[in-house]
Design an enzyme around this catalytic site. Structure first.
Site, PDB file in Angstrom:
ATOM      1  N   CYS A 157      20.691   6.009 -53.149  1.00  0.00           N
ATOM      2  CA  CYS A 157      20.322   6.457 -52.094  1.00  0.00           C
ATOM      3  C   CYS A 157      19.984   8.132 -52.036  1.00  0.00           C
ATOM      4  O   CYS A 157      21.401   8.716 -52.069  1.00  0.00           O
ATOM      5  CB  CYS A 157      21.082   5.904 -50.905  1.00  0.00           C
ATOM      6  SG  CYS A 157      21.918   4.448 -51.160  1.00  0.00           S
ATOM      7  N   GLU A 219      16.982   9.442 -40.806  1.00  0.00           N
ATOM      8  CA  GLU A 219      16.144   9.370 -42.099  1.00  0.00           C
ATOM      9  C   GLU A 219      14.876   8.301 -42.063  1.00  0.00           C
ATOM     10  O   GLU A 219      15.083   7.351 -41.081  1.00  0.00           O
ATOM     11  CB  GLU A 219      16.924   8.777 -43.455  1.00  0.00           C
ATOM     12  CG  GLU A 219      18.202   9.623 -43.859  1.00  0.00           C
ATOM     13  CD  GLU A 219      18.804   9.305 -45.069  1.00  0.00           C
ATOM     14  OE1 GLU A 219      19.215  10.180 -45.812  1.00  0.00           O
ATOM     15  OE2 GLU A 219      18.851   7.827 -45.298  1.00  0.00           O
TER      16      GLU A 219
END
Length: 302
Positions: A157, A219
């Site tokens: 990630c 995000e």
């Protein structure tokens, strides 16, 4: 890595031309753009560590904002590797329709104060990597991570950076280039093991999650899937542990996290994907029909 030099150096005409970006459509979100944010540019030379702060009107100023310098001093005890990444990496700022509106340091993009006050939103990706037995690779983030240390999450990630190769919009190529780069950085997986054209983008999510009182995430996250046997060599600066899990083992991990057993914690983005998509998409993994599940037009606000 040379230490940060407190004296600020004035630079002129260093702002790169803004790249062209194509607009991505969203089926459910309103359309608006953020103003360009102030940015920091650091030369790669080890001779000096000058910083340039540029306003939205592209005029350079010699002195960085006092709050930035104060935070840097306050965070002097941050792990050296994470500190370097926080100040050197430039994340891609986007609006809620995934249109590029600027860039800013990883440090600023993860400060909850800036996320809340300036609505900073950056582009990210999450890699879901399965082996030939259709087991999912998980990593436990290292204890030195600034956000969400020691939590379990998907294979990798991270963020595409504000650079030509990772800003390519067509077929999410820039994001896929970034994923290949970070799989090597974090897990030692070679580029040959994870060819860029083998990543399958299945969707995008938009989420916000605090990590602690200071840090957090906001995000627009690309979900990239791949089925491939790879050789893994974790980087201890990034990863505390790894494991492959099948569906039942993942469900047991979820149960432990919900019950607070054995100190198991999951990253918020991983949990959102698990709860909303993963088990259904796992069927496509096993059937070899992942392309049928792809929906890159919708941005899921979770």
């Amino acid at each position: 890595m040379s230490s940060f030099i407190s004296n600020t150096i004035r630079f002129q005409n260093l702002l790169p031309a803004a790249p062209n970006s194509s607009s991505s459509s969203s089926t459910s979100l309103s359309s608006y753009c953020f103003p360009l944010k102030s940015i920091s540019i650091k030369p790669t030379s080890t001779t000096f560590a000058g910083r340039v702060h540029v306003s939205s009107s592209y005029s350079s100023v010699a002195d960085p904002p006092p709050s930035t310098m104060g935070d840097a001093t306050a965070d002097s005890t941050m792990d050296a590797v994470q500190r370097r990444l926080m100040f050197e990496d430039e994340c891609i700022l986007v609006d809620e329709n995934d249109r590029v509106v600027g860039h800013d340091s990883k440090y600023n993009c993860h400060l909850m104060e800036k996320i809340e006050n300036e609505n900073l939103l950056h582009r990210a990706f999450s890699v879901f990597l399965f082996n030939s037995k259709y087991e999912l690779l998980l990593q436990q983030r290292s204890a030195t991570k600034v956000t969400f240390p020691l939590v379990w999450t998907n294979a990798c990630c991270s963020h595409p950076l504000y650079r030509d190769s990772e800003l390519i919009e067509e077929n999410a190529l820039g994001v896929r280039n970034a994923a290949q780069r970070k799989l090597f950085d974090e897990l030692g997986i070679s580029a040959d093991d994870v060819p860029v054209d083998q990543f399958i983008p299945l969707g995008r999510i938009l989420y916000k999650a605090p990590s602690d009182g200071k840090w957090g995430e906001h995000e627009l996250d690309y979900l990239l899937f791949m089925v491939r046997d790879v050789s893994v060599h974790p980087n201890p600066d990034e990863v505390a542990d790894i494991k492959y899990v099948n569906r039942d083992e993942l469900k047991e991990l979820l149960r432990k996290a919900d019950a607070g057993e054995e100190g198991v914690k999951l990253s918020p983005w991983f949990r959102l994907v698990v709860d909303n998509f993963l088990l259904r998409w796992w069927d496509h993994v096993e059937k070899g029909t992942l392309h049928e599940a792809a929906d890159m037009k919708t941005i899921h606000k979770l």
